[in-house]
Enzyme design. Structure first.
Site, PDB file in Angstrom:
ATOM      1  N   CYS A   1     -10.412 -18.291   9.328  1.00 47.18           N
ATOM      2  CA  CYS A   1     -11.363 -19.168   8.644  1.00 47.18           C
ATOM      3  C   CYS A   1     -12.331 -18.375   7.766  1.00 47.18           C
ATOM      4  O   CYS A   1     -12.651 -17.225   8.066  1.00 47.18           O
ATOM      5  CB  CYS A   1     -12.185 -19.936   9.658  1.00 47.18           C
TER       6      CYS A   1
ATOM      7  N   ARG B   1      -7.475 -15.085   3.262  1.00 45.43           N
ATOM      8  CA  ARG B   1      -7.612 -14.936   4.706  1.00 45.43           C
ATOM      9  C   ARG B   1      -6.665 -15.851   5.478  1.00 45.43           C
ATOM     10  O   ARG B   1      -6.459 -15.672   6.666  1.00 45.43           O
ATOM     11  CB  ARG B   1      -9.055 -15.261   5.127  1.00 45.43           C
TER      12      ARG B   1
ATOM     13  N   TRP C   1      -8.638 -22.427   9.510  1.00 45.82           N
ATOM     14  CA  TRP C   1      -7.333 -22.044  10.046  1.00 45.82           C
ATOM     15  C   TRP C   1      -7.325 -22.623  11.443  1.00 45.82           C
ATOM     16  O   TRP C   1      -8.079 -22.175  12.305  1.00 45.82           O
ATOM     17  CB  TRP C   1      -7.241 -20.521  10.056  1.00 45.82           C
TER      18      TRP C   1
ATOM     19  N   ASN D   1     -17.056 -20.180  12.078  1.00 45.73           N
ATOM     20  CA  ASN D   1     -15.881 -19.371  12.425  1.00 45.73           C
ATOM     21  C   ASN D   1     -16.060 -18.911  13.858  1.00 45.73           C
ATOM     22  O   ASN D   1     -17.174 -18.594  14.269  1.00 45.73           O
ATOM     23  CB  ASN D   1     -15.789 -18.117  11.543  1.00 45.73           C
ATOM     24  N   GLY D   2     -14.971 -18.820  14.590  1.00 52.40           N
ATOM     25  CA  GLY D   2     -15.060 -18.347  15.971  1.00 52.40           C
ATOM     26  C   GLY D   2     -14.656 -19.445  16.938  1.00 52.40           C
ATOM     27  O   GLY D   2     -14.123 -20.492  16.533  1.00 52.40           O
TER      28      GLY D   2
ATOM     29  N   GLU E   1       7.518  -0.375   9.898  1.00 56.20           N
ATOM     30  CA  GLU E   1       6.683  -0.997   8.868  1.00 56.20           C
ATOM     31  C   GLU E   1       7.549  -1.784   7.874  1.00 56.20           C
ATOM     32  O   GLU E   1       7.197  -2.894   7.486  1.00 56.20           O
ATOM     33  CB  GLU E   1       5.851   0.095   8.164  1.00 56.20           C
TER      34      GLU E   1
ATOM     35  N   LYS F   1       7.206  -5.843   7.223  1.00 52.39           N
ATOM     36  CA  LYS F   1       6.972  -6.438   5.898  1.00 52.39           C
ATOM     37  C   LYS F   1       7.988  -7.544   5.642  1.00 52.39           C
ATOM     38  O   LYS F   1       7.649  -8.610   5.157  1.00 52.39           O
ATOM     39  CB  LYS F   1       7.085  -5.385   4.782  1.00 52.39           C
TER      40      LYS F   1
ATOM     41  N   GLU G   1       7.239 -10.643   7.807  1.00 53.84           N
ATOM     42  CA  GLU G   1       6.002 -11.319   7.426  1.00 53.84           C
ATOM     43  C   GLU G   1       6.142 -12.180   6.190  1.00 53.84           C
ATOM     44  O   GLU G   1       5.659 -13.294   6.151  1.00 53.84           O
ATOM     45  CB  GLU G   1       4.932 -10.281   7.072  1.00 53.84           C
TER      46      GLU G   1
ATOM     47  N   HIS H   1      22.420   2.604  22.372  1.00 51.08           N
ATOM     48  CA  HIS H   1      22.011   2.180  23.716  1.00 51.08           C
ATOM     49  C   HIS H   1      21.866   0.661  23.815  1.00 51.08           C
ATOM     50  O   HIS H   1      21.246   0.155  24.743  1.00 51.08           O
ATOM     51  CB  HIS H   1      20.703   2.878  24.110  1.00 51.08           C
TER      52      HIS H   1
ATOM     53  N   LYS I   1      -5.194 -12.894   7.194  1.00 52.37           N
ATOM     54  CA  LYS I   1      -5.460 -11.516   6.794  1.00 52.37           C
ATOM     55  C   LYS I   1      -6.270 -10.782   7.842  1.00 52.37           C
ATOM     56  O   LYS I   1      -6.030  -9.621   8.141  1.00 52.37           O
ATOM     57  CB  LYS I   1      -6.195 -11.520   5.448  1.00 52.37           C
TER      58      LYS I   1
HETATM   59  C1  AGP Z   1      -0.007  -6.268   8.012  1.00 52.56           C
HETATM   60  O1  AGP Z   1       0.924  -6.527   7.021  1.00 52.56           O
HETATM   61  C2  AGP Z   1      -0.292  -7.376   8.894  1.00 52.56           C
HETATM   62  N1  AGP Z   1      -0.686  -8.544   8.214  1.00 52.56           N
HETATM   63  C3  AGP Z   1      -1.018  -7.088  10.190  1.00 52.56           C
HETATM   64  O2  AGP Z   1      -0.069  -6.498  11.019  1.00 52.56           O
HETATM   65  C4  AGP Z   1      -2.285  -6.200  10.158  1.00 52.56           C
HETATM   66  O3  AGP Z   1      -1.939  -4.904   9.815  1.00 52.56           O
HETATM   67  C5  AGP Z   1      -2.961  -6.254  11.533  1.00 52.56           C
HETATM   68  O4  AGP Z   1      -3.334  -7.565  11.817  1.00 52.56           O
HETATM   69  C6  AGP Z   1      -4.155  -5.341  11.631  1.00 52.56           C
HETATM   70  O5  AGP Z   1      -5.141  -5.702  10.731  1.00 52.56           O
HETATM   71  P1  AGP Z   1      -6.358  -4.755  10.418  1.00 52.56           P
HETATM   72  O6  AGP Z   1      -5.806  -3.530   9.769  1.00 52.56           O
HETATM   73  O7  AGP Z   1      -7.249  -5.536   9.529  1.00 52.56           O
HETATM   74  O8  AGP Z   1      -7.004  -4.418  11.736  1.00 52.56           O
END
Ligand code: AGP
Length: 608
Positions: free
Chosen positions: A2, A27, A74, A100-101, A481, A485, A488, A504, A603
Site C-alpha cells: 500500500c 509498489r 494492496w 498502511n500496516g 536469480e 526473474k 516473477e 540427484h 515492490k
Molecule cells: C526481486 O525481484 C523481488 N521482487 C524480491 O525478491 C525482493 O528482492 C525482496 O522482496 C527483497 O526486497 P528488498 O531488497 O527491498 O528487501
C-alpha cells in the site's frame, strides 16, 4: 505494498495526489482513493483497479481544495472492493484516514465499537481505526488520534484529515514508513520518497511511535507521550529524472540499462587502488573490531538474498571469514547462534522489508554487530542499523529488482576486500580485484549491446511451461536469480539448481518440453559444469548456454548460446546475470505481461 500520499499547501491538491498515486503504482496495488477537504466537508472518491480509472472518476466530483490524502491499497483485510479501498471515514463522514500496516486487535476494537452502535461498511482494519478516532474526537484531532493509537496493537503508517481542521494533516508511524516532504509554504507526506521527488528533496523520516502535525507553514513531531521531538531534514540525492522511464517502455528495462552507470556510482570514491583496498566509511567499526569478526551472516529476502549468496563467496575467498546467508523469514525463528564476534549485514533495496527488519532486530538483541546494505536513503533498515552503506542504485521502480542486485553485489565485494586487506590479503591481490572491478561497467555494456540477440533467443522460449536454470559455484546464485526473474515477471515455472545436483533427482523431469538455461563460464568449475551440461543434453532437453566469449565448443553443445565477456570469477554475478535479466524481460514482454507490476507482487514487502 500500500502507498500513501498527502498534501497541504496552496496548490490545488487533486493533481498532486493523482500524480503521487501514479508514482506509488510501482509498489503494487489493487484499488485506490482520494479524500480532499472541500468547503468544510470531506469529499471522497475511490475505485478498484488502476489509477487511470480513479483519475477518470474524480472528474465527476468537485474535489477542489488545498489539503487532501490519497492511498493505493494492496488487499490484506477483505477483498478488492471499493468499500474496502481507502480513505475510510468516520461515522459522521468528517474524518478521513489512509493507513498502511495491520491492526492486530481490530476485531476486539470492532466488537467494542459495534456494541456502542457503530456500523461498518468495509471488512478492513482501517475502518475500525476511523471509527475509533471518530469516537474519541471532541474537538482536538491530534489528541483523538493519539488516544486511539494507545488502544491499537499492530503496525501503522497513517494520515488523517478532518473537515473541522482544514489546516492540518495528522500523520503517525509504527512499523510502516512515513516521510514528510518539506516544501515552501507546503508540505507533503508519503509512504516513501518517490512521489515527493517532483516537489522537494528535503525529507523528514518519522520514527516508530511518532506523531506529526503538519500544517501549511510548519510541522511538529511528538513522541508517544506527546513530548516534542526535534527532527532532522535529510536531503535526498535522487533526481526526479531517475524516477522516469526516460523513453524506455518499462522501468525494468531502463533499470537493466542503468546498471553500468549506477555500478560506477556504487564504487566511486570507495576504493584505494594504491593500497588495494576498499574504503567504505559507514561501517562504524574500528580496525580492531573488524579484525575480531569471526563470522559474517548476510540476511535478506529474494533477490537481495541471491546477492548475499554471491557476497558469501567474496567474504570467504577474500577475507577468509566463514559466511552464511540467511533468508530473513527463517533466520529469526531458528534461534540463530550469534555472539559479539558475529557481523550481520541486512541487505535490502527498499530498506523496509519486514522480514529483514525483524531478523536484524533479533540479531541486534543477541549482541551482533548489525549493519545495513541498503538502497533507499532514510529507510527503516538504514536508520535502525548501526552503520553500513547505501548502494546508490537510484530509484528502482520495477517490482523485479535488477540494478539494486548488481550494486548489492558490488558493495559486498568491496566489504569483503576491506576485511580481507585487514586480515590476510596482499596489496597486489587487492589491486587485482579492484582493477577487475573497474572493468565491469564496460563488460556490462558489452552484454547490454546484445539485447537484440537475447530478445530473438528469448522469444523462442516463451511458450514453455517449465525451465531449469543451472550454475555452479558463484554462478549458482546467478542461476537462482535468473530463475526468480522469469517466475516473477513471465509467470513461467522455473527452478534454479546447482549443476551437480541435477543427477540427484531434478534430471528426472527433463524432456524436450523442459528446457535448461545453464551458465557455463570459464572458471574453476568449467569442466564440472560442462559434464552437467552434457548430462542435460543427453536427455534431449533444449539448452541455452551462457558461455564465456571465445568458448567455441559451447556452440556444438547447445541449441542457443549467449556469450558474455570473461570476468574474474568473484565478479561474474555483475556480468553474467545481465543476459538472464534481459531473457526474462523479453519473454515477459512477448507474453504481454505487466512487466513492471507483476501480479500478486509488491515492490516493498512490509508485512511478514
Ligand atoms: C526481486 O525481484 C523481488 N521482487 C524480491 O525478491 C525482493 O528482492 C525482496 O522482496 C527483497 O526486497 P528488498 O531488497 O527491498 O528487501
Amino acid at each position: 505494498m500500500c502507498g500513501i500520499i498527502g498534501y497541504i499547501g496552496k496548490k490545488d491538491t487533486l493533481p498532486v495526489l493523482i500524480q503521487g498515486l501514479r508514482r506509488l503504482e510501482y509498489r503494487g496495488y489493487d484499488s485506490a482513493g482520494i479524500a480532499i477537504i472541500n468547503d468544510q466537508k470531506i469529499q471522497r472518491v475511490r475505485s478498484v483497479g488502476k489509477i487511470d480509472t480513479l483519475a477518470e472518476k474524480v472528474k465527476d466530483f468537485d474535489l477542489s481544495g488545498t489539503v487532501g490524502i490519497a492511498h493505493t491499497r494492496w488487499a490484506t483485510h477483505g477483498g478488492v472492493t471499493e468499500e474496502n479501498a481507502h480513505p475510510h471515514v468516520s461515522l459522521d463522514g468528517k474524518l478521513a484516514i489512509c493507513h498502511n500496516g495491520i491492526i492486530e486487535n481490530y476485531r476486539e476494537l470492532k466488537d467494542e465499537l459495534e456494541k456502542k452502535g457503530f456500523t461498518f461498511v468495509s471488512e478492513t482494519d482501517t475502518e475500525v481505526l476511523a471509527h475509533l478516532i471518530g469516537s474519541l474526537y471532541s474537538g482536538n484531532l491530534v489528541s483523538s488520534v493519539e488516544a486511539a493509537l494507545m488502544r491499537v496493537r499492530g503496525t501503522y503508517g497513517l494520515v488523517v484529515v478532518h473537515a473541522d481542521h482544514p489546516d492540518m494533516i495528522v500523520a503517525a508511524r509504527m512499523g510502516s514508513p512515513l516521510v514528510i516532504g518539506v516544501g515552501k509554504g507546503e508540505y507533503f507526506v508519503a509512504s516513501d520518497a518517490t512521489p515527493l521527488l517532483p516537489y522537494t528533496s528535503d525529507m523528514v523520516f518519522l520514527d516508530d511511535g511518532e506523531v506529526a502535525v503538519i500544517s501549511r507553514d510548519s510541522f511538529e513531531t511528538f513522541s508517544k507521550t506527546h513530548t516534542h521531538v526535534e527532527k532532522e531534514v535529510t536531503t535526498i540525492e535522487w533526481s526526479e529524472a531517475e524516477a522516469q522511464t526516460q523513453g524506455y517502455p518499462h522501468f525494468m528495462i531502463k533499470e537493466i540499462f542503468d546498471q553500468p552507470t549506477v555500478f560506477e556510482d556504487a564504487i566511486r570514491g570507495r576504493y584505494d587502488l594504491e593500497e588495494g583496498t576498499a574504503r567504505l566509511s559507514g561501517l562504524n567499526m574500528t580496525d580492531t573490531q573488524m579484525r575480531s569478526v569471526k563470522r559474517v551472516i548476510l540476511i535478506a529476502c529474494g533477490t537481495a538474498s541471491y546477492a548475499g549468496m554471491a557476497g558469501k563467496y567474496a567474504f570467504e575467498r577474500l577475507a577468509g571469514i566463514p559466511t552464511e546467508v540467511d533468508v530473513a523469514s527463517e533466520f529469526r525463528y531458528r534461534d540463530p547462534i550469534i555472539d559479539s564476534e558475529t557481523l550481520v549485514f541486512g541487505i535490502s533495496q527498499s530498506g523496509e522489508t519486514a522480514d529483514t527488519l525483524a531478523a536484524l532486530r533479533e540479531a541486534k538483541r543477541k549482541g551482533a554487530f548489525v549493519r545495513g546494505i541498503v538502497n533507499v536513503v532514510g529507510s527503516t533498515i538504514a536508520r535502525e542499523t548501526d552503520g553500513g552503506t547505501y548502494i546508490h542504485a537510484g530509484p528502482e521502480l520495477a517490482v523485479a529488482s535488477t540494478k539494486a542486485y548488481t550494486n548489492m553485489v558490488a558493495i559486498l565485494i568491496l566489504y569483503a576486500l576491506q576485511f580481507g586487506r585487514l586480515k590476510r590479503l596482499t596489496p597486489a591481490t587487492g589491486q587485482r580485484v579492484l582493477k577487475a572491478l573497474l572493468e565491469v561497467p564496460h563488460k556490462m555494456n558489452r552484454v547490454l549491446e546484445m539485447r537484440e540477440k537475447i530478445k530473438e533467443i528469448a522469444r523462442t522460449y516463451k511458450d514453455y511451461h517449465n525451465m531449469y536454470f543451472l550454475g555452479r559455484g558463484i554462478n549458482y546464485p546467478i542461476a537462482l536469480e535468473g530463475s526468480l526473474k522469469l517466475k516473477e515477471i513471465a509467470y513461467i515455472h522455473s527452478e534454479g539448481y546447482q549443476g551437480g545436483e541435477m543427477k540427484h533427482g531434478p534430471i528426472a523431469l527433463l524432456s524436450k518440453d523442459f528446457p535448461v538455461v545453464a551458465i557455463m563460464a570459464k572458471d574453476q568449475l568449467y569442466e564440472k559444469m560442462r559434464s552437467n551440461v552434457e548430462e542435460v543434453r543427453a536427455r534431449g532437453a533444449r539448452l541455452l548456454l551462457i558461455a564465456t566469449e571465445g568458448d567455441e565448443s559451447a556452440k556444438s553443445l547447445a541449441d542457443d548460446v549467449i556469450y558474455v565477456p570473461e570476468t574474474m570469477e568473484l565478479l561474474q554475478p555483475l556480468v553474467n546475470t545481465l543476459p538472464l535479466q534481459i531473457f526474462a524481460y523479453e519473454i515477459a514482454v512477448a507474453l504481454g505481461r505487466d512487466v513492471d507490476r507483476p501480479r500478486n507482487l509488491a515492490k516493498s514487502v512490509t508485512v511478514e
